[in-house]
Design a protein around this motif. Structure first.
Motif, PDB file in Angstrom:
ATOM      1  N   VAL A 141     -50.479  31.711 -25.976  1.00 18.11           N
ATOM      2  CA  VAL A 141     -51.276  31.365 -24.807  1.00 18.11           C
ATOM      3  C   VAL A 141     -52.622  30.889 -25.336  1.00 18.11           C
ATOM      4  O   VAL A 141     -53.357  31.639 -25.974  1.00 18.11           O
ATOM      5  N   MET A 142     -52.908  29.595 -25.077  1.00 16.13           N
ATOM      6  CA  MET A 142     -54.123  28.964 -25.579  1.00 16.13           C
ATOM      7  C   MET A 142     -55.181  28.945 -24.481  1.00 16.13           C
ATOM      8  O   MET A 142     -54.898  29.304 -23.335  1.00 16.13           O
ATOM      9  N   PRO A 143     -56.397  28.514 -24.829  1.00 13.25           N
ATOM     10  CA  PRO A 143     -57.454  28.430 -23.813  1.00 13.25           C
ATOM     11  C   PRO A 143     -56.993  27.611 -22.607  1.00 13.25           C
ATOM     12  O   PRO A 143     -56.248  26.653 -22.745  1.00 13.25           O
ATOM     13  N   GLY A 144     -57.445  28.042 -21.448  1.00 20.84           N
ATOM     14  CA  GLY A 144     -57.065  27.366 -20.210  1.00 20.84           C
ATOM     15  C   GLY A 144     -55.710  27.796 -19.690  1.00 20.84           C
ATOM     16  O   GLY A 144     -55.186  27.219 -18.750  1.00 20.84           O
ATOM     17  N   GLY A 145     -55.104  28.809 -20.344  1.00 21.66           N
ATOM     18  CA  GLY A 145     -53.811  29.312 -19.891  1.00 21.66           C
ATOM     19  C   GLY A 145     -52.627  28.468 -20.335  1.00 21.66           C
ATOM     20  O   GLY A 145     -51.515  28.689 -19.883  1.00 21.66           O
ATOM     21  N   VAL A 146     -52.847  27.485 -21.224  1.00 20.96           N
ATOM     22  CA  VAL A 146     -51.747  26.659 -21.721  1.00 20.96           C
ATOM     23  C   VAL A 146     -50.832  27.536 -22.560  1.00 20.96           C
ATOM     24  O   VAL A 146     -51.282  28.208 -23.486  1.00 20.96           O
ATOM     25  N   LYS A 147     -49.544  27.559 -22.213  1.00 25.48           N
ATOM     26  CA  LYS A 147     -48.589  28.406 -22.907  1.00 25.48           C
ATOM     27  C   LYS A 147     -47.526  27.530 -23.562  1.00 25.48           C
ATOM     28  O   LYS A 147     -47.024  26.592 -22.964  1.00 25.48           O
ATOM     29  N   MET A 148     -47.244  27.831 -24.811  1.00 25.43           N
ATOM     30  CA  MET A 148     -46.176  27.137 -25.521  1.00 25.43           C
ATOM     31  C   MET A 148     -45.522  28.126 -26.458  1.00 25.43           C
ATOM     32  O   MET A 148     -46.044  29.214 -26.690  1.00 25.43           O
ATOM     33  N   ASN A 149     -44.358  27.729 -26.995  1.00 21.97           N
ATOM     34  CA  ASN A 149     -43.662  28.588 -27.936  1.00 21.97           C
ATOM     35  C   ASN A 149     -43.533  27.841 -29.256  1.00 21.97           C
ATOM     36  O   ASN A 149     -43.108  26.687 -29.270  1.00 21.97           O
ATOM     37  N   VAL A 150     -43.928  28.490 -30.349  1.00 24.16           N
ATOM     38  CA  VAL A 150     -43.913  27.838 -31.655  1.00 24.16           C
ATOM     39  C   VAL A 150     -42.508  27.443 -32.078  1.00 24.16           C
ATOM     40  O   VAL A 150     -42.344  26.573 -32.931  1.00 24.16           O
ATOM     41  N   LYS A 151     -41.499  28.036 -31.481  1.00 29.64           N
ATOM     42  CA  LYS A 151     -40.124  27.669 -31.805  1.00 29.64           C
ATOM     43  C   LYS A 151     -39.749  26.312 -31.210  1.00 29.64           C
ATOM     44  O   LYS A 151     -38.746  25.729 -31.598  1.00 29.64           O
ATOM     45  N   ASP A 152     -40.546  25.831 -30.275  1.00 34.51           N
ATOM     46  CA  ASP A 152     -40.283  24.538 -29.646  1.00 34.51           C
ATOM     47  C   ASP A 152     -41.141  23.478 -30.348  1.00 34.51           C
ATOM     48  O   ASP A 152     -42.153  23.022 -29.824  1.00 34.51           O
ATOM     49  N   MET A 153     -40.742  23.100 -31.535  1.00 34.45           N
ATOM     50  CA  MET A 153     -41.537  22.197 -32.358  1.00 34.45           C
ATOM     51  C   MET A 153     -41.760  20.831 -31.720  1.00 34.45           C
ATOM     52  O   MET A 153     -42.751  20.174 -31.989  1.00 34.45           O
ATOM     53  N   GLU A 154     -40.863  20.380 -30.879  1.00 34.50           N
ATOM     54  CA  GLU A 154     -41.039  19.062 -30.277  1.00 34.50           C
ATOM     55  C   GLU A 154     -42.306  19.010 -29.419  1.00 34.50           C
ATOM     56  O   GLU A 154     -43.024  18.030 -29.438  1.00 34.50           O
ATOM     57  N   LYS A 155     -42.579  20.078 -28.690  1.00 38.80           N
ATOM     58  CA  LYS A 155     -43.802  20.117 -27.895  1.00 38.80           C
ATOM     59  C   LYS A 155     -45.031  20.140 -28.797  1.00 38.80           C
ATOM     60  O   LYS A 155     -46.026  19.501 -28.519  1.00 38.80           O
ATOM     61  N   LEU A 156     -44.962  20.911 -29.891  1.00 40.97           N
ATOM     62  CA  LEU A 156     -46.089  20.965 -30.816  1.00 40.97           C
ATOM     63  C   LEU A 156     -46.312  19.605 -31.461  1.00 40.97           C
ATOM     64  O   LEU A 156     -47.437  19.144 -31.585  1.00 40.97           O
ATOM     65  N   LYS A 157     -45.242  18.946 -31.876  1.00 42.69           N
ATOM     66  CA  LYS A 157     -45.355  17.640 -32.505  1.00 42.69           C
ATOM     67  C   LYS A 157     -45.975  16.623 -31.556  1.00 42.69           C
ATOM     68  O   LYS A 157     -46.702  15.740 -31.980  1.00 42.69           O
ATOM     69  N   ALA A 158     -45.691  16.754 -30.263  1.00 40.09           N
ATOM     70  CA  ALA A 158     -46.227  15.814 -29.283  1.00 40.09           C
ATOM     71  C   ALA A 158     -47.745  15.919 -29.170  1.00 40.09           C
ATOM     72  O   ALA A 158     -48.413  14.969 -28.766  1.00 40.09           O
ATOM     73  N   LEU A 159     -48.309  17.079 -29.528  1.00 35.86           N
ATOM     74  CA  LEU A 159     -49.749  17.272 -29.428  1.00 35.86           C
ATOM     75  C   LEU A 159     -50.501  16.838 -30.677  1.00 35.86           C
ATOM     76  O   LEU A 159     -51.707  16.666 -30.641  1.00 35.86           O
ATOM     77  N   ILE A 160     -49.783  16.677 -31.793  1.00 34.57           N
ATOM     78  CA  ILE A 160     -50.425  16.275 -33.033  1.00 34.57           C
ATOM     79  C   ILE A 160     -50.314  14.761 -33.140  1.00 34.57           C
ATOM     80  O   ILE A 160     -49.224  14.208 -32.989  1.00 34.57           O
TER      81      ILE A 160
END
Length: 184
Positions: free
Chosen positions: A156-175
């Protein structure tokens, strides 16, 4: 919260955690399972202080190491980890978005109740708006069991943004694409 802000936050967090996650000759400890609060403070930078929460377990910490380690190898030309009397010391040189980041980190704590990562970095290249030298401190503390609506890997990041590190596709989309490892 803008995509740029999320990208910067995630990149900072990944770079701060990569030395901890990439155990080469030195085996880094696995964090105690449960909910960890990580407070990130950067000096010499316009980035605001941020606090995140990460729900983890042993398999998630090991999986993060195996997932982020190849990314770190592609982004970083140097990653040295040494065990010291008080914890660990890391030195790295990484390329992120056309910017070379040289960093030195001191890691202390027991990984069961709390740990601290103090990093000094120097940047070359990239945006002229970014500071050349900065200090980042991550103060992590174990809060207890994960919340009922959380599963291992949830951040859970600032602003209540929630993601799961196991979902790499979402993480890759932010980089930004220029920071991602190239596929073979």
């Amino acid at each position: 919260m803008t995509r740029l802000f999320l990208s910067i936050c995630l990149t900072i967090c990944l770079l701060a955690l990569l030395p901890v996650l990439d155990a080469r000759a030195v085996e880094m400890p696995i964090r105690k399972a449960g909910l960890w609060e990580m407070k990130v403070v950067r000096t010499g930078s316009p980035m605001p202080e941020m606090t995140m929460q990460h729900c983890t377990d042993e398999s998630t910490d090991k999986e993060m190491s195996s997932t982020f380690s190849p990314m770190a190898k592609d982004m970083c030309s140097k990653q040295d980890i040494q065990k010291t009397a008080t914890g660990y010391v890391t030195d790295s040189v990484c390329n992120v978005g056309g910017m070379s980041i040289t960093s030195h980190s001191d890691i202390t704590g027991d990984f069961n109740s709390a740990y601290t990562v103090k990093s000094k970095s120097h940047n070359e290249g990239g945006s002229a708006n970014l500071p050349r030298d900065s200090t980042t401190t991550i103060e992590a503390k174990w809060l207890g069991a994960c919340k009922p609506d959380q599963k291992a890997g949830d951040i859970v990041m600032p602003g209540g943004v929630k993601m799961n590190v196991k979902d790499m596709e979402k993480l890759k989309a932010l980089i930004p694409k220029s920071n991602m490892p190239k596929s073979n």
